[in-house]
Design a protein around this motif. Structure first.
Motif, mmCIF file in Angstrom:
data_model
loop_
_atom_site.group_PDB
_atom_site.id
_atom_site.type_symbol
_atom_site.label_atom_id
_atom_site.label_comp_id
_atom_site.label_asym_id
_atom_site.label_seq_id
_atom_site.Cartn_x
_atom_site.Cartn_y
_atom_site.Cartn_z
ATOM 1 N N GLU A 92 -50.569 65.843 36.093
ATOM 2 C CA GLU A 92 -49.876 65.983 34.807
ATOM 3 C C GLU A 92 -48.705 66.963 34.907
ATOM 4 O O GLU A 92 -47.664 66.777 34.270
ATOM 5 C CB GLU A 92 -50.879 66.466 33.751
ATOM 6 N N SER A 93 -48.881 68.025 35.734
ATOM 7 C CA SER A 93 -47.828 69.043 35.852
ATOM 8 C C SER A 93 -46.535 68.481 36.436
ATOM 9 O O SER A 93 -45.453 69.002 36.183
ATOM 10 C CB SER A 93 -48.320 70.213 36.713
ATOM 11 N N PHE A 94 -46.643 67.397 37.197
ATOM 12 C CA PHE A 94 -45.450 66.809 37.817
ATOM 13 C C PHE A 94 -44.515 66.195 36.780
ATOM 14 O O PHE A 94 -43.315 66.088 37.002
ATOM 15 C CB PHE A 94 -45.856 65.753 38.850
ATOM 16 N N LYS A 95 -45.083 65.800 35.663
ATOM 17 C CA LYS A 95 -44.259 65.166 34.621
ATOM 18 C C LYS A 95 -43.262 66.147 34.013
ATOM 19 O O LYS A 95 -42.258 65.739 33.425
ATOM 20 C CB LYS A 95 -45.161 64.584 33.527
ATOM 21 N N SER A 96 -43.577 67.465 34.130
ATOM 22 C CA SER A 96 -42.675 68.465 33.536
ATOM 23 C C SER A 96 -41.559 68.887 34.499
ATOM 24 O O SER A 96 -40.684 69.666 34.123
ATOM 25 C CB SER A 96 -43.484 69.700 33.121
ATOM 26 N N ILE A 97 -41.604 68.372 35.719
ATOM 27 C CA ILE A 97 -40.586 68.765 36.711
ATOM 28 C C ILE A 97 -39.329 67.929 36.495
ATOM 29 O O ILE A 97 -39.375 66.688 36.485
ATOM 30 C CB ILE A 97 -41.108 68.570 38.148
ATOM 31 N N GLU A 98 -38.214 68.605 36.301
ATOM 32 C CA GLU A 98 -36.928 67.924 36.129
ATOM 33 C C GLU A 98 -36.008 68.326 37.277
ATOM 34 O O GLU A 98 -35.590 69.469 37.368
ATOM 35 C CB GLU A 98 -36.290 68.293 34.792
ATOM 36 N N MET A 99 -35.721 67.382 38.145
ATOM 37 C CA MET A 99 -34.847 67.636 39.284
ATOM 38 C C MET A 99 -33.609 66.767 39.150
ATOM 39 O O MET A 99 -33.705 65.540 38.987
ATOM 40 C CB MET A 99 -35.558 67.315 40.598
ATOM 41 N N MET A 100 -32.437 67.420 39.193
ATOM 42 C CA MET A 100 -31.161 66.701 39.085
ATOM 43 C C MET A 100 -30.376 66.871 40.376
ATOM 44 O O MET A 100 -30.324 67.957 40.958
ATOM 45 C CB MET A 100 -30.346 67.239 37.907
ATOM 46 N N LYS A 101 -29.758 65.789 40.827
ATOM 47 C CA LYS A 101 -28.902 65.851 42.012
ATOM 48 C C LYS A 101 -27.795 64.811 41.869
ATOM 49 O O LYS A 101 -28.070 63.615 41.662
ATOM 50 C CB LYS A 101 -29.721 65.582 43.279
ATOM 51 N N ASN A 102 -26.562 65.266 41.955
ATOM 52 C CA ASN A 102 -25.388 64.381 41.838
ATOM 53 C C ASN A 102 -25.418 63.571 40.538
ATOM 54 O O ASN A 102 -25.075 62.382 40.502
ATOM 55 C CB ASN A 102 -25.301 63.422 43.042
ATOM 56 N N GLY A 103 -25.881 64.251 39.459
ATOM 57 C CA GLY A 103 -25.916 63.598 38.161
ATOM 58 C C GLY A 103 -27.094 62.676 37.958
ATOM 59 O O GLY A 103 -27.205 62.035 36.908
#
Length: 468
Positions: free
Chosen positions: A409-420
């Protein structure tokens, strides 16, 4: 590695001989880590021995005793007779410091027996001499004299002869004679020692002789002569700055001034005595500061040795070591221990596409996200690469699966952005337990969880597989 360990052993020994106790303890910590990594039991024993001795020298007796338990255990398994002899010598110092004379004498019995077995006359003689010293402290002067005579007889067997070894035993013998009020025999010994030219090379022993002479004169009510002997002893002790012996000598000089009814001299001696008390107070404050400094340094060294550099979680070495202890205990108590292992899905693709630095960011975000779900008593760490591991005590397999679901469940809160672009992060998770105490090593427990992790991958990733 062996050569490096030998050099570090030599460094530890040298630092302690130079009285650099903080540096010794820190070097011992490194020697412990390297020795354990290389499975070099001798290095581990040397590290523990010098740590204990250094803690004793800075007056941290509690920490010395804390470390000696491990040394005793290792010594019983891997130590040779010399290691056991070193153990008894250290134990003697600690027990004597705590005035636990019965235990101190028990260690001397072992040291003397080992010395006889190894034909080490210096060890045997020192053992009897220390025995005599303990009996004097207990005011059992008859046994003190017997032990001193045994020590002297043994010292005379040494080839080549060691006059200083014999003199050290005679000091206890003379003290015992004074205690028995045999003033003729004690005076004869004291005069013999004071006139021995060897004392010119051994200032500490020379001061002990004059201290003893002062005691002899005092017992004979020759107060002026006693004061003069104690003054010689004081001047000698000041040259090597043993403030605690100085304190004892100055206390005797103060008493003698009262007995001589010399008010002016008493005033001057009292001023010197107060100065020594202040010096001792300052030294003890310095030792307290040093002990705190050492504790912080060791904590920092241990933390660095036990944690993963990228995530700040426990590293594989620490988890393996601690989990093995838990599992060994659980095999006796039948406690349940759960292992959760997971890795990041498609992590190689993330590295190849976005670069390794971005991959490191992903690992850091993942570790921060899921580690919040666990407490300080749980083992939470990075096993290597993108694989993580959690070991939980006193928890059922079904509850372990619930914990795995919380990780998922904790993975759903991870926001990773790269090159938009927004990049989603998922993981495959395997859960296993120690089967009611039948799994007794970390390797076997982890292998079970790793098999479940592999099953989760085969099921299409972003899954939890829990072993029965």
């Amino acid at each position: 590695m062996t050569e490096d360990l030998m050099l570090l052993q030599e460094k530890v020994t040298l630092l302690r001989s130079e009285g650099k106790y903080k540096e010794t303890i820190e070097a011992c910590q490194h020697l412990l880590e390297w020795g354990m990594a290389a499975n070099d039991h001798k290095s581990v024993l040397v590290a523990h021995l010098h740590k204990i001795a250094s803690y004793y020298c800075i007056g941290d007796i509690e920490e010395a005793f804390n470390n000696i338990g491990t040394y005793i255990e290792l010594c019983s398994i891997y130590g040779d007779e010399l290691d056991k002899l070193n153990l008894n010598n250290i134990l003697f110092l600690l027990y004597e410091f705590n005035k636990d004379f019965n235990k101190a004498k028990a260690t001397l019995e072992v040291s003397i027996a080992l010395g006889k077995k190894l034909n080490k006359y210096i060890i045997i003689s020192n053992g009897y001499s220390n025995y005599s010293h303990i009996y004097c402290a207990e005011e059992n002067y008859e046994d003190a004299l017997k032990m001193a005579k045994e020590g002297l007889d043994t010292a005379k067997l040494l080839e080549p002869a060691s006059p200083i070894l014999e003199l050290r035993v005679k000091l206890n013998m003379a003290k015992a004679y004074i205690g028995l009020e045999n003033f003729e025999a004690s005076k004869s010994l004291i005069d013999e020692m004071i006139n021995d030219p060897i004392l010119d090379s051994f200032i500490r022993e020379k001061s002990n002789c004059y201290d003893l002479q002062g005691n002899w004169y005092s017992k004979q009510t020759l107060y002026r002569e006693a004061f003069e002997s104690y003054t010689v002893a004081k001047n000698l002790v000041e040259s090597y700055n043993d403030v605690y012996l100085l304190k004892a000598i100055q206390a005797e000089r103060c008493k003698l001034c009262d007995l001589m009814n010399d008010v002016q001299l008493g005033y001057l001696v009292q001023k010197e005595y107060i100065a020594i008390l202040n010096q001792i107070s300052n030294r003890e404050l310095e030792l307290v500061a040093l002990r705190l400094n050492i504790k912080h340094s060791i904590t920092d060294i241990e933390k660095k040795a036990n944690t993963d550099y990228l995530t700040g979680l426990f590293n594989r070495k620490y988890i393996e070591y601690t989990a093995n202890q838990w599992l060994e205990q659980a095999s006796i108590t039948n406690d349940n221990i759960v292992c959760i292992a997971f890795d990041i899905d498609n992590f190689k693709s993330i590295n190849d596409t976005y670069g390794h630095l971005f991959g490191d960011e992903v690992i850091q975000h993942v570790s921060k996200s899921f580690s919040k779900k666990f407490g300080e008593h749980d083992l939470v760490g990075r096993y290597g690469g993108d694989e993580f591991i959690i070991i939980l005590k006193n928890i059922s397999l079904s509850d372990g699966k619930i914990k795995a679901e919380q990780i998922e469940e904790s993975f759903k809160s991870i926001e990773m952005m790269k090159n938009g672009l927004s990049i989603s992060i998922t993981a495959s998770i395997g859960v296993s337990d120690n089967s009611g105490g039948s799994v007794v090593t970390f390797t076997d427990l982890f292998q079970k969880a790793d098999v479940e992790l592999y099953k989760a991958k085969l099921l299409g990733k972003n899954q939890i597989s829990c072993g029965s």
